[in-house]
Write a protein that holds these residues in place. Structure first.
Motif: not given
Length: 177
Positions: A129-130, A101-103, A88-92
């Motif tokens: 849980d990410g 945001f969830t990985f 996953g790539t967290p947004p700004q």
């Protein structure tokens, strides 16, 4: 012959995992399955099953082994550990605005996530849980590493950039009396 690997007494059946990394061997006389690491040709664990294990089959996705127990008239179902992954790539993020945001975290047993290097933006926290949640309180770039806590660990190096939002409301530019 390249290797003779000792297993339990009277091996009767064998199945290889879809990825080829493990072989599962029945041991008829001691009611167990030997798990063999095919890279090292060593038994890494022994799993108790029903009486007289004979045949063994692995599901196509490699998550379970099914063992026929001929002396017990049963089938043992064994959950197979699967390698952990995290992606996953967290947004700004924008400071002072709620953020979630969830990985994507996978593996058996179910992994739990934690930050093992770097820091999250102030105001954000990472749940087991990410899921990253909270309200960032400061602008900046925050590199960090997320680990999912299953051996061998899966890690993901990533960062979040939090910006300060520009004022766009009717109160902008007004000074307090």
């Amino acid at each position: 012959m390249t290797a003779a690997v000792p297993t339990g007494p009277d091996p009767r059946g064998i199945a290889v995992s879809p990825d080829g990394k493990h072989a599962y061997i029945t041991s008829y006389l001691d009611d167990t399955i030997s798990v063999l690491d095919t890279a090292t040709n060593t038994v890494t664990s022994t799993v108790p099953v029903g009486a007289g294990p004979f045949g063994v089959a692995i599901t196509p996705n490699g998550t379970h082994a099914y063992v026929t127990n001929s002396n017990a008239a049963t089938v043992s179902v064994i959950a197979i550990d699967t390698a952990p992954t995290i992606s996953g790539t967290p947004p700004q993020a924008t400071a002072a605005n709620p953020y979630t945001f969830t990985f994507t975290v996978t593996g058996t047993p179910t992994p739990t996530t934690s930050v093992t290097a770097g820091t999250l933006p102030p105001g954000l926290s990472l749940a087991a849980d990410g899921t990253l949640t909270g309200t960032p309180t400061a602008a900046g770039t925050y590199p960090f590493t997320v680990t999912n806590g299953v051996t061998p660990d899966a890690t993901l190096n990533t960062s979040i950039t939090a910006t300060v939002s520009e004022c766009t409301g009717s109160w902008c530019g007004l000074s307090r009396p």
